[in-house]
Design a protein around this motif. Structure first.
Motif, mmCIF file in Angstrom:
data_model
loop_
_atom_site.group_PDB
_atom_site.id
_atom_site.type_symbol
_atom_site.label_atom_id
_atom_site.label_comp_id
_atom_site.label_asym_id
_atom_site.label_seq_id
_atom_site.Cartn_x
_atom_site.Cartn_y
_atom_site.Cartn_z
ATOM 1 N N GLN A 45 -2.458 -3.575 8.116
ATOM 2 C CA GLN A 45 -1.979 -4.275 9.120
ATOM 3 C C GLN A 45 -0.441 -4.068 8.908
ATOM 4 O OE1 GLN A 45 -3.041 -8.137 10.668
ATOM 5 N NE2 GLN A 45 -5.273 -7.813 9.779
ATOM 6 N N ILE A 46 0.067 -2.800 9.096
ATOM 7 C CA ILE A 46 1.263 -2.313 8.602
ATOM 8 C C ILE A 46 2.382 -2.984 9.317
ATOM 9 C CG2 ILE A 46 2.608 -0.357 7.981
ATOM 10 C CD1 ILE A 46 0.025 -0.572 6.457
ATOM 11 N N GLU A 47 2.270 -3.175 10.589
ATOM 12 C CA GLU A 47 3.234 -3.784 11.502
ATOM 13 C C GLU A 47 3.736 -5.240 10.820
ATOM 14 O OE1 GLU A 47 5.294 -2.304 13.372
ATOM 15 O OE2 GLU A 47 4.314 -0.427 13.039
ATOM 16 N N LYS A 48 2.703 -5.967 10.777
ATOM 17 C CA LYS A 48 2.837 -7.125 10.132
ATOM 18 C C LYS A 48 3.467 -6.945 8.629
ATOM 19 C CE LYS A 48 -0.665 -9.652 12.836
ATOM 20 N NZ LYS A 48 -1.951 -10.627 12.741
ATOM 21 N N ALA A 49 3.006 -6.294 7.864
ATOM 22 C CA ALA A 49 3.776 -5.928 6.608
ATOM 23 C C ALA A 49 5.189 -5.805 6.789
ATOM 24 C CB ALA A 49 2.905 -5.140 5.903
#
Length: 632
Positions: A584-588
């Protein structure tokens, strides 16, 4: 049994069963089921109140475990007191009396179940107990002998099936505050009398009088619980307490100053403990001499806990009593009395204040470890260290320096305080751990020197061994770190700090499952743990692939960091890593940006400096996750 499938750990085991259960079931099955259900519900509530858990309860048996052996014994005492009261309301032939056995030993864990010699010995102690009584093993006796105001009778050594050596057993003779405490003394006195009819009748009457007197004068009245909905102010996030004006029972108003002085001293002392929310004396003294009820006071002041007490002076002697009450549940959590000869009033006042304050730290903040930290310390030194520990655990450079100054002040007053030397060592260790220092080798040298100084004062000091373990970890000497961590827990199996730092060591060692067990144990041992205790647990979850559990832990850490309990960039960093590992790259990226905002020096170099994995692949996995989130 293949022990490779199980986790081995040390725990306190309470085993209980009903005397004559078969007879009760034969006489009236339905009534027996109703009574045992009621009794078992009461026992379960008390076990949970004393931070234990019910492992199993087949038939008439109850098996429970506790992380603290002191909690286990106190719970056993309270269970017998509660059940004795309930039995008094039943006909003699329906009374249900439990026998309780308690042991401290190794168990094997499989899911929620526990097995092994530790459980077998507890069951053997139970079989030696009288109906309505408690029997403890030698390991329990050695751990609690000087910690609980009980009396014991040595029952000698007894064989236990499948155990090579005999196990020493002790009968608990007195339960403070319970009818059994007074009745047992009458029974013991009666046992010395000849068996003639007149004296037998006198003994029976004596027991009856003792029970009657207890009901009239000693049995504490029920406390109406306070209501959260009626609180004038929202309850704080940390333990909140009001110290009510102590009563003067001397019969001489000229002695009011003693009661007021002790009340003010305790309030001032507790106010130095950052982990507590303490109502100012100006508010609590408004209740002096007024017949307000405890639940009403708690609701008006917006607190969960109330400390009340009294003083009684007679000639050159003084008695001070104190009791801690959980107003939300209407329960007495702790009580004690102190008898002193007045030679130096202010010295006595400080001594009693310190003892009461330490007991409250045990019950409300740091758990059993607080007793070993502060128990024999000079009062003024205790004040500096209590304040220093609370500041230190925020782990900022400024707070670390402030805490160091407070520990140094304490050592000028009490240079033989091993715990003060340990905490001074930790401040230098933290300088390295969080890259606060430009001379890490000098800081490590100081940390080693002060930890060894603590051991020279007390070579069995668990905290000193724990600090050495942390030093070895930073030096990447993992085997020595593990050895010191194991030694610390063996020396003090109720020390939450030892468990959480050993969890950290095992996490960096790569044994994440063991780290999770140790971290959970630390949180159970400390009633209100510092925010940073969550990090070893969350990190172990994250690196073992339990991402959802890791997110829950790090969200809690973030919530506490937002209240100023920890540095904000830490939870954001761990949330960024976890979300990145989950894909979940966007949240990261969002959490990485917040981490960099709070700490502009956050970089791959900082991550490398502040992690101490034995296997470099674990560090590389963390760095890769951060790179995916955008760290350069």
């Amino acid at each position: 049994m293949n022990t490779q499938e199980f986790k081995r750990r040390l725990t306190a085991i309470l085993s209980a069963d009903v005397e004559g259960y078969s007879r009760l079931m034969r006489d009236d099955e339905a009534a027996t089921v109703r009574i045992i259900t009621s009794h078992r519900t009461a026992m379960t509530h008390l076990i949970e109140q004393y931070r234990g858990r019910v492992v199993d309860s087949p038939g008439d048996n109850v098996l429970a475990e506790f992380t603290s052996v002191v909690d286990a014994v106190n719970c056993g005492v309270e269970i017998q007191r509660e059940l004795a009261e309930r039995n008094e309301e039943l006909p003699e032939n329906r009374r249900m009396r439990f026998r309780i056995g308690i042991n401290l030993g190794d168990v094997l864990e499989e899911g929620d179940r526990i097995y092994g010699d530790g459980v077998n010995i507890a069951a053997r102690m139970e079989s030696l107990a009288e109906a309505g009584g408690i029997c403890i093993s030698g390991t329990v006796y050695n751990a609690i002998e000087n910690k609980i105001g009980l009396e014991y009778d040595d029952l000698g050594e007894h064989e236990v099936k499948n155990i090579d050596k005999p196990i020493r057993a002790y009968k608990v003779l007195s339960y403070p505050g319970a009818a059994a405490h007074r009745v047992v003394k009458v029974k013991r006195a009666a046992g010395k009398l000849r068996r003639n009819a007149t004296l037998a009748i006198a003994a029976i009457l004596g027991i009856a009088v003792a029970v009657g007197v207890w009901h009239l004068y000693f049995r504490p009245p029920p406390i109406e619980p306070a209501s959260v909905d009626k609180m004038a102010f929202p309850l704080p996030d940390k333990p909140s307490i009001a110290v009510l004006p102590f009563d003067n029972l001397s019969g001489d108003s000229e002695q009011d100053y003693i009661a007021d002085g002790i009340t003010e001293n305790i309030t001032a002392a507790l106010s130095k403990i950052p982990e507590l929310f303490v109502i100012a004396r100006t508010s609590t003294f408004a209740y002096k001499g007024k017949p307000a009820k405890l639940h009403q006071i708690a609701e008006e002041l917006g607190v969960r806990y109330v400390l009340e007490g009294s003083i009684q002076k007679s000639d050159d002697n003084i008695r001070v009593t104190a009791q801690l009450i959980d107003a939300l549940y209407g329960h007495h959590l702790w009580s004690e009395k102190y008898d002193k000869e007045i030679k130096n009033f202010f010295q006595i006042q400080d001594e009693i204040t310190q003892k009461i304050s330490v007991e409250l730290q045990v019950k409300l903040t740091h758990g059993e470890q607080a007793r070993s930290w502060y128990g024999t310390m000079n009062f003024e030194a205790w004040g500096y260290i209590s304040k220093g520990v609370g500041i230190f655990e925020n782990y900022t450079k400024a707070n670390n320096e402030k805490a160091r100054g407070l520990f140094e002040k304490a050592l000028k007053i009490d240079p033989d305080s091993a715990f003060a030397w340990v905490m001074l060592a930790y401040t230098h260790l933290i300088d390295v751990r969080f890259a606060f220092t430009k001379t890490p080798s000098e800081s490590i040298k100081n940390a080693i020197q002060f930890a060894e100084k603590a051991l020279s004062i007390d070579d069995k000091n668990a905290d000193a061994h724990t600090s050495l373990g942390s030093i070895y970890l930073i030096l990447r000497q993992h085997e020595k770190a593990i050895e010191e961590g194991q030694k610390a827990i063996q020396l003090d199996p109720n020390n939450a700090l030892s468990y959480v730092l050993f969890a950290q060591t095992m996490s960096y060692e790569g044994n994440f499952n063991e780290a999770i067990v140790l971290a959970k144990q630390s949180i159970r041992l400390a009633p209100n743990p510092p925010a940073w205790y969550l990090i070893p647990l969350g990190r172990a979850y994250m690196l073992s692939g339990h991402y959802q559990e890791a997110l829950e832990v790090f969200e809690k850490l973030l919530e506490r960091a937002q209240k100023g309990e920890y540095q904000l960039w830490h939870p954001h960093m761990y949330l960024a890593i976890t979300y990145s590992m989950m894909g979940q790259i966007e949240k990261a990226r969002i959490h990485l940006a917040e981490a960099q905002k709070d700490n502009p020096k956050f970089s791959p170099e900082l991550v490398h400096k502040t992690n101490f994995f034995k296997d470099p692949n674990h560090l590389e996995n963390i760095l890769n996750a951060l790179r995916k989130a955008g760290l350069k």
